[in-house]
Motif scaffolding. Structure first.
Motif, short mmCIF file in Angstrom:
data_model
loop_
_atom_site.label_atom_id
_atom_site.label_comp_id
_atom_site.label_asym_id
_atom_site.label_seq_id
_atom_site.Cartn_x
_atom_site.Cartn_y
_atom_site.Cartn_z
N ARG B 184 6.24 -7.91 6.35
CA ARG B 184 4.96 -7.20 6.53
C ARG B 184 3.78 -7.91 5.86
NH1 ARG B 184 6.53 -1.01 5.00
NH2 ARG B 184 7.31 -0.37 7.04
N ILE B 185 4.10 -8.78 4.88
CA ILE B 185 3.02 -9.38 4.08
C ILE B 185 2.35 -10.48 4.89
CG2 ILE B 185 2.39 -10.50 1.91
CD1 ILE B 185 4.99 -9.40 0.70
N GLY B 186 1.07 -10.27 5.23
CA GLY B 186 0.31 -11.31 5.92
C GLY B 186 -0.20 -12.36 4.97
N LEU B 187 -0.64 -11.91 3.82
CA LEU B 187 -1.04 -12.83 2.76
C LEU B 187 -0.98 -12.07 1.45
CD1 LEU B 187 -4.22 -12.28 1.57
CD2 LEU B 187 -4.69 -12.90 3.95
N PHE B 188 -0.78 -12.83 0.36
CA PHE B 188 -0.72 -12.23 -0.97
C PHE B 188 -1.71 -12.93 -1.88
CE2 PHE B 188 1.31 -12.07 -5.31
CZ PHE B 188 0.96 -10.77 -5.58
N LEU B 189 -2.46 -12.13 -2.61
CA LEU B 189 -3.43 -12.67 -3.55
C LEU B 189 -3.24 -11.99 -4.90
CD1 LEU B 189 -5.96 -14.32 -4.30
CD2 LEU B 189 -7.34 -12.47 -3.34
N GLU B 190 -3.00 -12.81 -5.93
CA GLU B 190 -2.81 -12.26 -7.28
C GLU B 190 -3.97 -12.72 -8.17
OE1 GLU B 190 0.99 -13.08 -9.12
OE2 GLU B 190 0.48 -11.95 -10.94
#
Lengths: 405, 405
Positions: B184-190
């Motif tokens: 489901r994760i299209g992009l991850f930003l931390e």
């Protein structure tokens, strides 16, 4: 006359406490002053002594005294301690307490009524495992340590002695020298499992103590700068773990080249103690022993010099605190020879280990009786004494009591 | 439009948790997976997200997901972690969670309704401070660690992950790779506080991550023979503390002579850990990092060789266990440049620290945003970020969301 009760191959008294304070992580036992295990052991002692008709009182320093007959002067006092090192064996301390109770029971079974006061004592915090000072209860009794200092001692969780004592129902305001109580002791005899292999090949189950090495504990606090283990360049670090590691090596080097000296770092604590964190502080505890004061001082001075250099090269600071110190102890010759005469001239062993008997030896006639340790293992779960040897120890105590009471 | 709430000079979200998990011994915070502090933080996160209208679910690996709108594919995911190292700072982890919630709140205040799924995630046990494996929740999610191994991991009290998870109401039977969720994760930003001084003198509050050094953790178990510190002659000892101390020195020597490498022993545990006891076992945790796999392997091999020699010379054994390992991570260039373009071409910093973003980078487009750390102190109570810089971070996240949702 019947002998002491035996259960499951050990003195019944030891068997009654065999499940109290087991350490499921380290193995063996962890029984530290006023923790759950120690409180349970104190209840056990009180109940067991009462069952033998002895009246138990706790003194102002947390030591327990079980009196056979009226308390009074010139008392014959037997005993040891019930606390342990972390993960210690089952005999170190409790054997001296149980054998003392059993010796009294033997005389009671013989119908004897003591003609002079007699007590079995349990000294508090002999191992110093909770508050850092060995023989704390006996040191307080004889006035060898400042009670203000003791009240401020902290355990690993940061709780003070005063807090812990109060929570256990002991009033810390009354801590300190107890000359009236000390003045009642006519002589003190501590039975203890041997802590080396001095009797292993000797044929006999018992020995008496000649002396105790001079020994002490020093806390070395190295302070640097806590930071991230991944983002901090090696050149930018002030890492106290490095300085502490070099001190550990220095202690070994110094002791190995100094005759009969011993130097040990067996306890080391890093703060905060995360895998991905450079420590901000590391504390190493140094245990150092040698034949006399001058030798111990020279040994420790040499180690501290090297630790100081290591700290400086890491841009850390080092603070050294003497937690406890005991000079060379020579036990009372008359009492020792009286004991030996009754035991067929058993050997005289010097001890590298400290004992409450060593603290009392400077104040009252004191002796120690050692029970054979076939492997010499001590302060570890593998410590062991054979039942027959323990029974020989009880009989030796009973024999002395028969001559004295 | 209003900015995020501020309280007592910090983001209100950080202020709401400022008293949770304070470490009164080490200073700073100790918040470890499913301990009292971590549970309280989870409750706080769930309540706070719910107050913003986000629906919170815990995944099979203990990670929390707060969905803005319906969960679904191609989601924009922001987040970080709430756990800490022992005695850690207040920003490492929580700043990334709070700023993500605040960025969502900003868009909500602007009346936006997301056109694609969006979530704020809290990863479990990022620091690995309880069970030894860093980024445990994200590693489980992507299938980078065997769930059987994780179930058997133990904490300092000997409790297994499975026990602790079950006690916290999480079913450990369902642990492991979660491809549906990952998909489901299209992009991850931390967003994360910077962990060095890379921005301290640079003038700006923000940077983006270029890469993460290859890094891992190795547990070195030295086993010898526990015995009495006073009665055991130096020549008779098999003391694992000596071998461990020499390994600490070896780690420093190896890293200092290997370019940009880092090697740290910040955690060391002696068993039984008594002052008057020679240790029977000493465990030292080695954290090692360098530019690429080959460099890290060479570094660790060199240290282990010297540790093995040290153990042998002390007649101890050494067992080496790799607890976790992460190869060099390079973050998604497109996402990074998109972020930078919106921020006025902020600097690109490489990180010596591991992150959940590094774990996810191998599976989904991932980026990191760093907030200035004026002193560079990290994993320590002195860690700090100015409020204005934190607000700039929130605005940067909000700006990205405005372009994506």
């Amino acid at each position: 006359m019947t002998g002491p009760a035996v259960a499951h191959g050990r003195l019944a008294g030891l068997d009654e406490i065999v499940d109290i304070g087991r350490d499921r992580v380290r193995g063996g036992y962890s029984r530290h002053l006023w923790d759950d295990a120690d409180r349970t052991l104190r209840e056990w002692f009180t109940a067991r002594a009462a069952a033998q008709g002895l009246a138990v009182e706790q003194d102002r320093n947390g030591n327990l005294w079980a009196w056979w007959g009226e308390p009074g002067p010139d008392a014959v006092v037997l005993g040891s301690h019930l606390d342990s090192v972390p993960g210690g064996g089952e005999f170190d301390g409790p054997l001296g307490v149980v054998s003392a109770l059993d010796a009294v029971a033997l005389l009671q079974a013989e119908g004897r009524v003591p003609t002079r006061p007699c007590a079995v004592v349990v000294f508090a915090e002999e191992e110093g495992s909770r508050f850092g000072v060995a023989c704390l209860g006996s040191r307080l009794l004889v006035g060898a340590i400042d009670p203000d200092r003791v009240r401020r001692l902290t355990d690993a969780e940061g709780r003070t002695f005063a807090e812990v004592a109060a929570a256990a129902g002991a009033d810390p305001a009354h801590l300190g020298a107890d000359p009236a109580r000390l003045g009642r002791i006519g002589l003190f005899l501590e039975l203890h499992i041997e802590q080396g292999i001095g009797l292993a090949d000797d044929g006999g189950p018992l020995a008496v103590a000649g002396s105790i090495l001079a020994h002490g504990r020093w806390r070395l606090d190295f302070r640097g700068e806590g930071n991230h283990a991944g983002t901090t360049r090696m050149a930018d670090r002030r890492d106290p773990m490095l300085a502490a590691a070099r001190a550990v090596v220095a202690a070994r080097d110094a002791a190995a080249s100094a005759g009969d000296a011993r130097a040990t770092v067996g306890r080391l604590h890093a703060v905060p103690g995360g895998t991905n964190v450079i420590a901000s502080q590391v504390t190493a505890w140094l245990d150092a022993r040698s034949g006399d004061d001058a030798e111990v001082r020279a040994l420790v001075d040499g180690i501290v010099d090297r630790a100081t250099e290591a700290a400086a090269s890491e841009r850390c600071t080092l603070t050294v605190t003497e937690e406890s110190y005991s000079g060379r102890v020579r036990f009372d010759r008359d009492l020792r020879e009286r004991l030996r005469a009754g035991l067929g001239c058993v050997p005289v062993l010097d001890s590298g280990a400290g004992h409450d008997a060593g603290v009392l030896a400077g104040h009252v006639p004191t002796a120690m009786l050692f029970v054979r340790n076939p492997t010499g293992v001590s302060h570890a779960p593998g410590e062991h004494a054979e039942l027959a040897d323990c029974l020989a120890g009880v009989e030796a105590l009973a024999g002395l009591l028969r001559g004295l009471l």
